[in-house]
Design a protein around this motif. Sequence first.
Motif, mmCIF file in Angstrom:
data_model
loop_
_atom_site.group_PDB
_atom_site.id
_atom_site.type_symbol
_atom_site.label_atom_id
_atom_site.label_comp_id
_atom_site.label_asym_id
_atom_site.label_seq_id
_atom_site.Cartn_x
_atom_site.Cartn_y
_atom_site.Cartn_z
ATOM 1 N N UNK A 137 58.437 -18.606 57.594
ATOM 2 C CA UNK A 137 57.985 -17.338 58.161
ATOM 3 C C UNK A 137 56.656 -16.968 57.496
ATOM 4 N N UNK A 138 55.620 -16.908 58.288
ATOM 5 C CA UNK A 138 54.274 -16.682 57.744
ATOM 6 C C UNK A 138 54.108 -15.331 57.076
ATOM 7 N N UNK A 139 55.011 -14.416 57.326
ATOM 8 C CA UNK A 139 54.876 -13.116 56.690
ATOM 9 C C UNK A 139 55.526 -13.081 55.303
ATOM 10 N N UNK A 140 56.171 -14.192 54.918
ATOM 11 C CA UNK A 140 56.763 -14.254 53.581
ATOM 12 C C UNK A 140 56.404 -15.529 52.820
ATOM 13 N N UNK A 141 55.920 -16.521 53.533
ATOM 14 C CA UNK A 141 55.686 -17.838 52.927
ATOM 15 C C UNK A 141 54.569 -17.786 51.875
ATOM 16 N N UNK B 264 50.385 -8.162 63.068
ATOM 17 C CA UNK B 264 50.265 -6.705 63.231
ATOM 18 C C UNK B 264 49.047 -6.187 62.474
ATOM 19 N N UNK B 265 48.370 -5.176 63.034
ATOM 20 C CA UNK B 265 47.150 -4.665 62.394
ATOM 21 C C UNK B 265 47.335 -4.312 60.920
ATOM 22 N N UNK B 266 48.499 -3.742 60.566
ATOM 23 C CA UNK B 266 48.663 -3.346 59.158
ATOM 24 C C UNK B 266 48.924 -4.535 58.239
ATOM 25 N N UNK B 267 49.012 -5.742 58.807
ATOM 26 C CA UNK B 267 49.178 -6.948 57.979
ATOM 27 C C UNK B 267 47.934 -7.839 58.026
ATOM 28 N N UNK B 268 46.885 -7.341 58.658
ATOM 29 C CA UNK B 268 45.654 -8.135 58.827
ATOM 30 C C UNK B 268 45.089 -8.590 57.476
ATOM 31 N N UNK B 269 44.908 -7.644 56.562
ATOM 32 C CA UNK B 269 44.295 -7.992 55.269
ATOM 33 C C UNK B 269 45.205 -8.934 54.482
ATOM 34 N N UNK B 270 46.518 -8.671 54.517
ATOM 35 C CA UNK B 270 47.452 -9.539 53.796
ATOM 36 C C UNK B 270 47.434 -10.950 54.374
ATOM 37 N N UNK B 271 47.296 -11.038 55.701
ATOM 38 C CA UNK B 271 47.232 -12.368 56.317
ATOM 39 C C UNK B 271 46.012 -13.133 55.809
ATOM 40 N N UNK B 272 44.874 -12.463 55.721
ATOM 41 C CA UNK B 272 43.668 -13.170 55.259
ATOM 42 C C UNK B 272 43.742 -13.486 53.764
ATOM 43 N N UNK B 273 44.508 -12.698 52.996
ATOM 44 C CA UNK B 273 44.743 -13.073 51.583
ATOM 45 C C UNK B 273 45.570 -14.339 51.526
ATOM 46 N N UNK B 274 46.539 -14.467 52.464
ATOM 47 C CA UNK B 274 47.339 -15.695 52.517
ATOM 48 C C UNK B 274 46.435 -16.890 52.834
ATOM 49 N N UNK B 275 45.554 -16.720 53.824
ATOM 50 C CA UNK B 275 44.637 -17.821 54.176
ATOM 51 C C UNK B 275 43.846 -18.219 52.932
ATOM 52 N N UNK B 276 43.337 -17.225 52.226
ATOM 53 C CA UNK B 276 42.546 -17.489 51.023
ATOM 54 C C UNK B 276 43.362 -18.276 49.997
ATOM 55 N N UNK B 277 44.622 -17.877 49.831
ATOM 56 C CA UNK B 277 45.438 -18.518 48.796
ATOM 57 C C UNK B 277 45.788 -19.965 49.145
ATOM 58 N N UNK B 278 45.610 -20.328 50.405
ATOM 59 C CA UNK B 278 45.922 -21.710 50.839
ATOM 60 C C UNK B 278 44.695 -22.619 50.789
ATOM 61 N N UNK B 279 43.517 -22.010 50.591
ATOM 62 C CA UNK B 279 42.277 -22.745 50.795
ATOM 63 C C UNK B 279 41.753 -23.329 49.479
ATOM 64 N N UNK B 280 41.458 -24.619 49.490
ATOM 65 C CA UNK B 280 40.824 -25.256 48.325
ATOM 66 C C UNK B 280 39.391 -24.729 48.204
ATOM 67 N N UNK B 281 38.792 -24.827 47.016
ATOM 68 C CA UNK B 281 37.400 -24.382 46.881
ATOM 69 C C UNK B 281 36.524 -25.076 47.923
ATOM 70 N N UNK B 282 35.704 -24.290 48.603
ATOM 71 C CA UNK B 282 34.830 -24.854 49.642
ATOM 72 C C UNK B 282 35.561 -25.129 50.951
ATOM 73 N N UNK B 283 36.835 -24.733 51.031
ATOM 74 C CA UNK B 283 37.632 -24.991 52.232
ATOM 75 C C UNK B 283 37.130 -24.215 53.440
#
Length: 236
Positions: A113-117, A136-155
């Motif tokens: 579940x992407x909202x908890x993974x 959901x709009x109120x999870x927009x920023x949290x979603x992009x923090x998740x993307x950031x946490x998955x990304x290698x440097x320069x990803x």
Amino acid sequence: MTESSLPAPLREQLDYYRARAGEYNQWWLRLGRYDRGDEANARWFSEAAEVSTALADFHPAGRILEFACGTGIWTEQLVPFASQLTALDGSPEMLAVNSARVHSPLVRYLQADLFHWEPSAQYDVIFFGFWLSHVPPDRFAAFWRLVDSCLAPGGRVFFVDSRREPTSTAIDHALPELESTLSLRRLDDGREFQVYKVFYEPAELQERLRGLGWDFDLRQTERYFLYGMGGKSRPA
Ligand SMILES: C[S@@+](CC[C@H](N)C(=O)[O-])C[C@H]1O[C@@H](n2cnc3c(N)ncnc32)[C@H](O)[C@@H]1O
């Protein structure tokens, strides 16, 4: 985290896709309730091809993570570029369709579940198709923090999503009111579900992403699709 720990609207959204897995591709292939006539269908396919070309030109490479991979429409386009591809989805039914379609030893499937993974590795490229509009709009920023946490440097990140266009969806689906973020969806058997569906204008989305530290090149096809490629902004 289990599906039952999701708040009701997000559970209903996942339930919808779980139940829809077997008929999902009708949307992409413009079949059944998604058939909008020859002219609109031809435009859809041509604009979809435009996005595929942009994705190939983006040259995804290395370790790729695909969020909400669904039936594999994009997974199969990513595989030729990947050294390893992790395809994540909350629906086991979607993952089964995807794996039968893509059938590649390079792909590791993950039901989550992407909202908890939380990731346990980092990736060179993250891709998501038609997922951002379901956050959901109120999870927009949290979603992009998740993307950031998955990304290698320069990803790098590539995503594609829907423009607000009535013929994009089924003939028995209405677009939500302009200010609404929820949309009523039906299955072939008539069952109804509410899902989040947020449409973004490129300039506004670019600004919001910039505010969160992302630098994106956002583009639209003539009628149907919005897509973007980018990564974390470089410090000035
Ligand atoms: C609109 S489909 C997109 C599928 C695919 N990316 C595509 O472009 O065809 C949304 C996908 O999100 C998945 N999904 C829904 N809720 C989820 C959640 N909470 N966590 C992970 N995946 C979820 C659904 O199962 C579905 O495969």
